[in-house]
Design a protein around this motif. Structure first.
Motif, PDB file in Angstrom:
ATOM      1  N   LEU A  13      94.862  19.569   9.169  1.00 50.39           N
ATOM      2  CA  LEU A  13      95.028  20.914   8.795  1.00 50.39           C
ATOM      3  C   LEU A  13      94.250  21.089   7.478  1.00 50.39           C
ATOM      4  CD1 LEU A  13      98.838  21.826   8.925  1.00 50.39           C
ATOM      5  CD2 LEU A  13      97.040  22.859  10.086  1.00 50.39           C
ATOM      6  N   ILE A  14      94.004  20.110   6.575  1.00 49.38           N
ATOM      7  CA  ILE A  14      92.925  20.516   5.396  1.00 49.38           C
ATOM      8  C   ILE A  14      91.692  20.224   5.950  1.00 49.38           C
ATOM      9  CG2 ILE A  14      92.176  19.137   3.415  1.00 49.38           C
ATOM     10  CD1 ILE A  14      95.093  18.321   3.075  1.00 49.38           C
ATOM     11  N   ALA A  15      91.324  19.432   7.025  1.00 44.66           N
ATOM     12  CA  ALA A  15      89.913  19.311   7.369  1.00 44.66           C
ATOM     13  C   ALA A  15      89.491  20.627   8.153  1.00 44.66           C
ATOM     14  CB  ALA A  15      89.897  18.073   8.415  1.00 44.66           C
ATOM     15  N   VAL A  16      90.462  21.156   8.895  1.00 44.40           N
ATOM     16  CA  VAL A  16      90.189  22.420   9.632  1.00 44.40           C
ATOM     17  C   VAL A  16      89.716  23.569   8.668  1.00 44.40           C
ATOM     18  CG1 VAL A  16      91.172  24.201  10.996  1.00 44.40           C
ATOM     19  CG2 VAL A  16      91.294  21.941  11.740  1.00 44.40           C
ATOM     20  N   CYS A  17      90.490  23.596   7.668  1.00 48.80           N
ATOM     21  CA  CYS A  17      90.365  24.709   6.452  1.00 48.80           C
ATOM     22  C   CYS A  17      88.788  24.675   5.860  1.00 48.80           C
ATOM     23  CB  CYS A  17      91.397  24.444   5.361  1.00 48.80           C
ATOM     24  SG  CYS A  17      92.897  25.289   5.873  1.00 48.80           S
ATOM     25  N   PHE A  18      88.581  23.231   5.534  1.00 49.20           N
ATOM     26  CA  PHE A  18      87.251  23.128   4.769  1.00 49.20           C
ATOM     27  C   PHE A  18      86.291  23.107   5.784  1.00 49.20           C
ATOM     28  CE2 PHE A  18      89.789  20.539   1.543  1.00 49.20           C
ATOM     29  CZ  PHE A  18      89.662  21.525   0.730  1.00 49.20           C
ATOM     30  N   ALA A  19      86.401  22.732   7.227  1.00 46.34           N
ATOM     31  CA  ALA A  19      85.206  23.137   8.072  1.00 46.34           C
ATOM     32  C   ALA A  19      85.210  24.331   8.169  1.00 46.34           C
ATOM     33  CB  ALA A  19      85.727  22.566   9.451  1.00 46.34           C
ATOM     34  N   TRP A  20      86.101  25.334   8.501  1.00 41.48           N
ATOM     35  CA  TRP A  20      86.053  26.616   8.492  1.00 41.48           C
ATOM     36  C   TRP A  20      85.383  27.277   7.339  1.00 41.48           C
ATOM     37  CZ3 TRP A  20      85.969  28.966  12.934  1.00 41.48           C
ATOM     38  CH2 TRP A  20      85.944  30.524  12.840  1.00 41.48           C
ATOM     39  N   ALA A  21      85.663  26.805   6.369  1.00 43.18           N
ATOM     40  CA  ALA A  21      84.953  27.445   5.123  1.00 43.18           C
ATOM     41  C   ALA A  21      83.525  27.298   5.089  1.00 43.18           C
ATOM     42  CB  ALA A  21      85.706  26.872   3.784  1.00 43.18           C
ATOM     43  N   VAL A  22      83.075  26.150   5.737  1.00 45.48           N
ATOM     44  CA  VAL A  22      81.610  25.791   5.880  1.00 45.48           C
ATOM     45  C   VAL A  22      81.124  26.743   7.106  1.00 45.48           C
ATOM     46  CG1 VAL A  22      80.049  23.930   6.752  1.00 45.48           C
ATOM     47  CG2 VAL A  22      81.924  23.452   5.126  1.00 45.48           C
ATOM     48  N   VAL A  23      81.852  26.935   8.169  1.00 44.53           N
ATOM     49  CA  VAL A  23      81.348  27.943   9.202  1.00 44.53           C
ATOM     50  C   VAL A  23      81.278  29.456   8.544  1.00 44.53           C
ATOM     51  CG1 VAL A  23      82.304  29.174  11.051  1.00 44.53           C
ATOM     52  CG2 VAL A  23      82.388  26.625  10.934  1.00 44.53           C
ATOM     53  N   GLU A  24      82.247  29.591   7.588  1.00 42.83           N
ATOM     54  CA  GLU A  24      82.192  31.062   7.035  1.00 42.83           C
ATOM     55  C   GLU A  24      80.893  31.062   6.091  1.00 42.83           C
ATOM     56  OE1 GLU A  24      83.527  33.889   7.783  1.00 42.83           O
ATOM     57  OE2 GLU A  24      85.276  32.956   8.780  1.00 42.83           O
ATOM     58  N   LEU A  25      80.677  29.904   5.243  1.00 41.34           N
ATOM     59  CA  LEU A  25      79.475  29.778   4.685  1.00 41.34           C
ATOM     60  C   LEU A  25      78.020  30.192   5.222  1.00 41.34           C
ATOM     61  CD1 LEU A  25      79.891  27.585   1.351  1.00 41.34           C
ATOM     62  CD2 LEU A  25      79.184  29.530   1.235  1.00 41.34           C
ATOM     63  N   THR A  26      78.041  29.353   6.302  1.00 45.43           N
ATOM     64  CA  THR A  26      76.790  29.482   7.247  1.00 45.43           C
ATOM     65  C   THR A  26      76.630  30.747   8.073  1.00 45.43           C
ATOM     66  OG1 THR A  26      77.849  28.658   9.243  1.00 45.43           O
ATOM     67  CG2 THR A  26      76.644  26.937   7.662  1.00 45.43           C
ATOM     68  N   MET A  27      77.741  31.480   8.067  1.00 46.27           N
ATOM     69  CA  MET A  27      77.582  32.894   8.545  1.00 46.27           C
ATOM     70  C   MET A  27      77.368  33.923   7.423  1.00 46.27           C
ATOM     71  SD  MET A  27      80.260  33.045  11.761  1.00 46.27           S
ATOM     72  CE  MET A  27      81.529  33.399  10.898  1.00 46.27           C
ATOM     73  N   GLY A  28      77.331  33.516   6.236  1.00 49.35           N
ATOM     74  CA  GLY A  28      77.135  34.471   5.241  1.00 49.35           C
ATOM     75  C   GLY A  28      78.319  35.205   4.460  1.00 49.35           C
TER      76      GLY A  28
END
Length: 78
Positions: A27-42
Motif C-alpha cells: 500500500l505504501i509503495a503504491v502510494c509513492f509510485a502513484w505520486a511519481v506518476v502524478e509528478l511525471t504528468m505534471g
C-alpha cells in the motif's frame, strides 16, 4: 442520528486486512509510485497529496504508538 456513518471509520487503518506486513508495504509503495506518476504528468498537487497519504500510512504502520496493533500475532476466529 445513529444511522449516520462516521467519516472517521473510512480512514481507520486498524483493519484486520492490513495486519500482514506485505500488505502494508504494498500500500505504501503504491502510494509513492502513484505520486511519481502524478509528478511525471505534471500534477504537483496530486503528487503531494498522494505522497502525504503514503507518509501518513507509513507513520501509522511503523512509527506511531499504534504500531503494536500490527505486531500482535493474535488470529481472529471466524
Amino acid at each position: 442520528m445513529a444511522d449516520t456513518p462516521d467519516w472517521r471509520r473510512m480512514f481507520d487503518l486498524k483493519h484486520p486486512m492490513l495486519k500482514p506486513l506485505w500488505v502494508r508495504l504494498v500500500l505504501i509503495a503504491v502510494c509513492f509510485a502513484w505520486a511519481v506518476v502524478e509528478l511525471t504528468m505534471g500534477s504537483l498537487y496530486w503528487a503531494i497529496a498522494v505522497a502525504i497519504i503514503g507518509l501518513y500510512m507509513a507513520w501509522v504502520f511503523f512509527v506511531s504508538a499504534d504500531r503494536t496493533y500490527f505486531s500482535s500475532n493474535d488470529k481472529e476466529e471466524p
